[in-house]
Design a protein around this motif. Structure first.
Motif, short mmCIF file in Angstrom:
data_model
loop_
_atom_site.label_atom_id
_atom_site.label_comp_id
_atom_site.label_asym_id
_atom_site.label_seq_id
_atom_site.Cartn_x
_atom_site.Cartn_y
_atom_site.Cartn_z
N CYS A 153 0.83 -1.21 0.00
CA CYS A 153 0.00 0.00 0.00
C CYS A 153 0.86 1.26 0.00
CB CYS A 153 -0.94 0.00 1.21
SG CYS A 153 -2.24 -1.22 1.05
N ARG A 154 1.94 1.23 0.77
CA ARG A 154 2.80 2.41 0.83
C ARG A 154 3.43 2.71 -0.52
NH1 ARG A 154 6.33 2.87 6.22
NH2 ARG A 154 6.06 0.65 6.01
N GLU A 155 3.91 1.64 -1.17
CA GLU A 155 4.54 1.82 -2.49
C GLU A 155 3.58 2.44 -3.50
OE1 GLU A 155 7.61 -1.98 -2.19
OE2 GLU A 155 5.80 -2.17 -3.40
N ARG A 156 2.28 2.18 -3.30
CA ARG A 156 1.29 2.66 -4.28
C ARG A 156 0.48 3.83 -3.74
NH1 ARG A 156 2.55 -2.40 -4.61
NH2 ARG A 156 2.66 -3.47 -6.61
N LYS A 157 0.90 4.34 -2.60
CA LYS A 157 0.23 5.51 -1.97
C LYS A 157 -1.28 5.28 -1.76
CE LYS A 157 3.45 9.16 -3.32
NZ LYS A 157 4.57 8.29 -3.62
N ASP A 181 -2.29 2.85 8.19
CA ASP A 181 -2.81 4.22 8.33
C ASP A 181 -3.89 4.33 9.38
OD1 ASP A 181 -1.35 5.74 6.26
OD2 ASP A 181 -2.09 4.07 5.06
N ARG A 205 -1.26 10.50 6.85
CA ARG A 205 -1.89 10.30 5.53
C ARG A 205 -3.40 10.14 5.67
NH1 ARG A 205 0.19 6.14 1.54
NH2 ARG A 205 -0.53 4.73 3.14
#
Ligand code: PMP
Length: 380
Positions: A153-157, A181, A205
């Motif tokens: 998820c972080r890699e794809r924001k 998050d 975020r």
């Protein structure tokens, strides 16, 4: 007859917590309440392993799930849900009721969804706003791979929302390191407190997403709770006695240390699984076992509901049945919260007797013996 409650929430309450809840009432705008609130939030941060804001709500876990959705998303947004059991499916229902478009990833109940499938789906649908997962899927007793999901998820924001209602205080959750998050939990499971409180950890975020979310809300509005928390106050009247109890339970956890807690849970779960297998029963999950609840298949020649009835009425042991499509097909032993090893031995002993009385064939005394061995083995 002495009663034993081994269900995945609500769990038994330690005497220290019960005693704390009997304290005389105080006002929720008093300096004393502010001190408690501050300490509870600090200790929850310790357990969630986060520096994020943590907000406290007067609700069960489902309220926390709904609060997260109404603060992050807007009608028409897209989300992925890892729906591997009844609680993943609850996320689907809540999201859809607020007009969010859901891509549900499903598997056989008892299995887990491979995080690679989530990555593939996110790469196919670039407009997904959030992924919803469950740390411990209580209906099946499996644990999701939150660490891998966090990375994806972080890699794809994309936002990652985790239901840790059954997970917190049972399994390790590295909220910040893993990039979770929003993490939601509740008082009545790993936290050894009666039902009625939920708490939510919210990342920066997630706060940004909350700025643009267009779902109507009032009671659940994160921003209001944060503004009040800055003043060390709750926005509305909280269940003060429950907060006394939670404060005490968190103090107990802090005194023992979170690592000790997870280690203890691991040992209880291992002893339970090994004991159950020795009764000739089959576990529902094939792996990724939760340390807080064990789901067991009801043998074909036995009526699952009758088994629970005999356990409860004849031996004073309450276990949980299966939920939804697993009703009558499985039963579950909860070993989270204030459960000790001797409770597991009592449950296994009663299970053995109940199974025998219903015609199941087994070797007497073996389950308790094996559970004791497994408990000692995992202490080494
Ligand atoms: N999520 C999970 C994983 C749960 O186990 C539960 C409670 N069994 C819930 C959500 C819902 O919590 P509540 O019943 O407190 O609303």
């Amino acid at each position: 007859m002495k009663k034993y409650l081994l269900i995945p929430g609500p769990t038994p309450i330690p005497p220290r917590v019960s005693k704390a809840m009997q304290k005389p009432m105080i006002g929720h705008r008093s300096p004393e309440y502010s001190e408690i609130l501050k300490r509870v939030v600090e200790n929850l941060k310790y357990l969630f392993q986060t520096e994020n804001d943590i907000l406290l709500f007067s609700s069960s876990g489902t309220g926390g799930m709904e609060a997260s959705i109404v603060n992050l998303l807007s009608p028409g947004d897209k989300a992925i849900v890892l729906a591997s059991g009844a609680f993943g499916e609850r996320f689907v229902k809540i999201l859809e009721s607020f007009g969010v478009e859901v891509i549900s990833l499903r598997c056989e109940w008892g299995a887990i969804i491979d995080p690679k499938l989530v990555a593939r789906e996110l790469d196919r649908n670039r407009d997904i706003k959030a992924v919803f997962a469950t740390l411990v899927e209580t209906s099946t007793g499996v644990v999701d791979d939150i660490k891998s999901l966090g990375k994806i998820c972080r890699e794809r924001k994309v936002l990652l929302v985790v239901d840790a209602v059954s997970g917190l205080g049972v399994e390790e959750l590295k909220t910040d390191d893993w990039g979770v998050d929003v993490a939601i939990s509740a008082s009545q499971k790993g936290l050894m407190t009666p039902p009625g409180l939920s708490f939510i950890s919210i990342s920066e975020r997630a706060w940004e997403a909350a700025q643009t979310s267009r779902i109507y809300r009032f009671y659940w509005d994160f921003k209001t709770y944060r503004e009040f928390l800055e003043k060390e106050q709750p926005p509305y009247t909280p269940p003060v006695s429950l907060v006394f109890g939670l404060d005490e339970a968190l103090k107990m956890i802090r005194e023992a240390g979170r690592e000790k807690l997870w280690e203890r849970q691991k040992k209880l779960a291992k002893a339970t699984r090994e004991g159950v297998k020795r009764l000739g029963l089959e576990l529902l999950a094939r792996g990724s076992f939760s340390n807080g609840v064990t789901a067991i298949k009801v043998p074909e020649n036995i009526d699952g509901l009758e088994l629970l009835k005999v356990l409860r009425e004849k031996y004073g042991v309450t276990l949980a049945g299966g939920q939804e499509r697993l009703k009558g097909k499985i039963f579950r032993i909860g070993h989270m919260g204030y459960i000790q090893f001797k409770d597991i031995l009592i449950a296994l002993g009663a299970l053995e007797k109940a199974l025998l009385s219903l015609g199941h064939r087994l070797k007497k005394g073996e389950a308790v013996k094996r559970a004791k061995e497994a408990h000692t083995e995992s202490s080494k």
